[in-house]
Scaffold this motif. Structure first.
Motif, short mmCIF file in Angstrom:
data_model
loop_
_atom_site.label_atom_id
_atom_site.label_comp_id
_atom_site.label_asym_id
_atom_site.label_seq_id
_atom_site.Cartn_x
_atom_site.Cartn_y
_atom_site.Cartn_z
N GLU A 1 0.83 -1.21 0.00
CA GLU A 1 0.00 0.00 0.00
C GLU A 1 0.86 1.25 0.00
O GLU A 1 0.56 2.24 -0.69
N VAL A 2 1.96 1.24 0.76
CA VAL A 2 2.86 2.40 0.80
C VAL A 2 3.47 2.63 -0.59
O VAL A 2 3.49 3.76 -1.10
N GLU A 3 3.95 1.57 -1.23
CA GLU A 3 4.56 1.69 -2.55
C GLU A 3 3.54 2.16 -3.59
O GLU A 3 3.86 2.96 -4.48
N LEU A 4 2.30 1.68 -3.47
CA LEU A 4 1.25 2.06 -4.42
C LEU A 4 0.92 3.54 -4.32
O LEU A 4 0.80 4.24 -5.33
N ILE A 5 0.79 4.05 -3.09
CA ILE A 5 0.46 5.47 -2.90
C ILE A 5 1.61 6.35 -3.36
O ILE A 5 1.41 7.37 -4.03
N GLU A 6 2.83 5.94 -3.04
CA GLU A 6 3.99 6.74 -3.42
C GLU A 6 4.16 6.77 -4.94
O GLU A 6 4.48 7.82 -5.52
N ALA A 7 3.93 5.64 -5.61
CA ALA A 7 4.07 5.58 -7.06
C ALA A 7 3.02 6.41 -7.78
O ALA A 7 3.26 6.94 -8.87
N SER A 8 1.85 6.55 -7.16
CA SER A 8 0.77 7.32 -7.78
C SER A 8 0.96 8.82 -7.63
O SER A 8 0.25 9.60 -8.26
N GLY A 9 1.90 9.22 -6.79
CA GLY A 9 2.15 10.64 -6.58
C GLY A 9 1.16 11.32 -5.65
O GLY A 9 1.17 12.54 -5.51
N LYS A 10 0.31 10.53 -5.01
CA LYS A 10 -0.68 11.10 -4.10
C LYS A 10 -0.09 11.31 -2.71
O LYS A 10 0.93 10.72 -2.36
N LYS A 11 -0.78 12.15 -1.94
CA LYS A 11 -0.38 12.35 -0.56
C LYS A 11 -0.85 11.15 0.28
O LYS A 11 -1.79 10.46 -0.10
N GLY A 12 -0.20 10.94 1.38
CA GLY A 12 -0.63 9.89 2.29
C GLY A 12 0.31 8.71 2.39
O GLY A 12 0.10 7.83 3.22
N TRP A 13 1.37 8.69 1.57
CA TRP A 13 2.28 7.54 1.65
C TRP A 13 2.99 7.50 3.00
O TRP A 13 3.24 6.42 3.55
N GLN A 14 3.30 8.69 3.56
CA GLN A 14 4.02 8.72 4.83
C GLN A 14 3.14 8.20 5.97
O GLN A 14 3.60 7.47 6.85
#
Length: 328
Positions: A123-136
């Motif tokens: 889930e972390v990698e997916l959010i970060e790859a999409s460029g969206k906020k919330g990966w942290q």
């Protein structure tokens, strides 16, 4: 008492008064039975929660009906009646055993934990790859789930961890500076401050998880808290619980018996299954009595294991000594 305790007990009194639509000087045992009958049948509250409600209300009625405080005389003068104690042993829940948890609650299996942790990382990698906020935030929650399991922590113990709460264990230097975790907000006894304890690191992967979080996830925030919220405060339980439930739903795992405390159950159960000494697990969990650790124990203790082993050996020996063929 803590201010949170006072506020919670005051809310219990207000809820009861609003439900029965009567002031305390008109309360009767019938009101008690009707109110808690609804909580049991409609809201399905647990035995321990009902007891907490009733305990708060019993303390309140004891206070207002005690002649030492004078409220009975004030009520008699103003309303023509006075409050009395309406919570008795026969109409309230009793505390007769140490464990009052719901039977459905259980630990994760090792396979379930691995799937959960892998899904949280994905889930972390997916959010970060999409460029969206919330990966942290997703990364923080993933690490919190792993750390809760790594040390068998309650949520309040987990949320209060700070970067200074870790130290080197001279007897296990392979964990580096994360060999010992100092718990400063352990579960307290009644009218006592939080009970501190030290938990030794036992899993090889724990130190790597913490090192990566401090280097790449937490960043250079100006706070000593290990898991700060987006606003810099402490994480509330509902935040992490919502994410856990969503992950369980996405993985197709039944969430009725699994919660954040299941990580603590899993820690104790897996250590005992792996052959760790029950007394060591007891200290790690912060339990004063071995019987409390036994609640989490799904494997037999030494005495029962020894008895079972002796019985099996005796049965096997008798079978080997038994004559074969037609001999008796």
């Amino acid at each position: 008492m803590k201010f949170d305790t006072i506020d919670q007990r005051a809310r219990y009194v207000r809820r009861f008064m609003e439900h029965v639509n009567e002031y305390p000087w008109h309360w009767t045992p019938t009101h008690v039975e009707e109110y808690f009958g609804d909580l049991r049948s409609i809201r399905h509250l647990s035995h321990s929660t009902l007891r907490a409600h009733q305990s708060a209300l019993r303390h309140f009625t004891s206070y207002v009906s005690n002649p030492d405080y004078g409220w009975d005389r004030v009520c008699e003068a103003r309303f023509g009646t006075h409050p009395s104690q309406v919570f008795y042993e026969w109409n309230t829940a009793t505390h007769v055993q140490e464990f009052e948890g719901r039977p459905a609650k259980r630990p994760f299996t090792r396979q379930e934990l691995q799937r959960l942790f892998d899904h949280a990382d994905d889930e972390v990698e997916l959010i970060e790859a999409s460029g969206k906020k919330g990966w942290q935030a997703a990364y923080r929650d993933a690490v919190m789930l792993k750390v809760a399991y790594s040390y068998g922590l309650r949520f309040n113990e987990l949320r209060h961890l700070q970067t200074v709460d870790f130290a080197t264990n001279p007897h296990a230097r392979r964990f580096g500076k994360f060999g010992v975790c100092k718990i400063r907000f352990g579960k307290s006894r009644k009218a006592s401050p939080p009970k501190p304890r030290s938990v030794l690191t036992v899993f090889d992967w724990t130190a790597g998880v913490l090192e990566d979080w401090l280097a790449n996830g937490r960043g250079t925030l100006h706070t000593p808290d290990l898991f700060p919220s987006e606003r810099g405060g402490l994480i509330v339980e509902s935040t992490l619980l919502r994410r856990l439930r969503r992950y369980l739903d996405e993985l197709g795992m039944p969430s009725d018996g699994l919660d954040l405390h299941s990580l603590r159950r899993s820690y104790a159960t897996h250590l005992l299954e792996a052959g760790w000494d029950p007394r060591f697990v007891q200290y790690q969990m912060g339990h004063e009595h071995a019987s409390t650790t036994g609640i989490y124990q799904f494997v037999s203790d030494d005495f029962r294991n020894t008895t079972l082993r002796a019985s099996l050996d005796r049965t096997l020996g008798e079978a080997l000594d038994r004559p074969t063929g037609g001999e008796r």
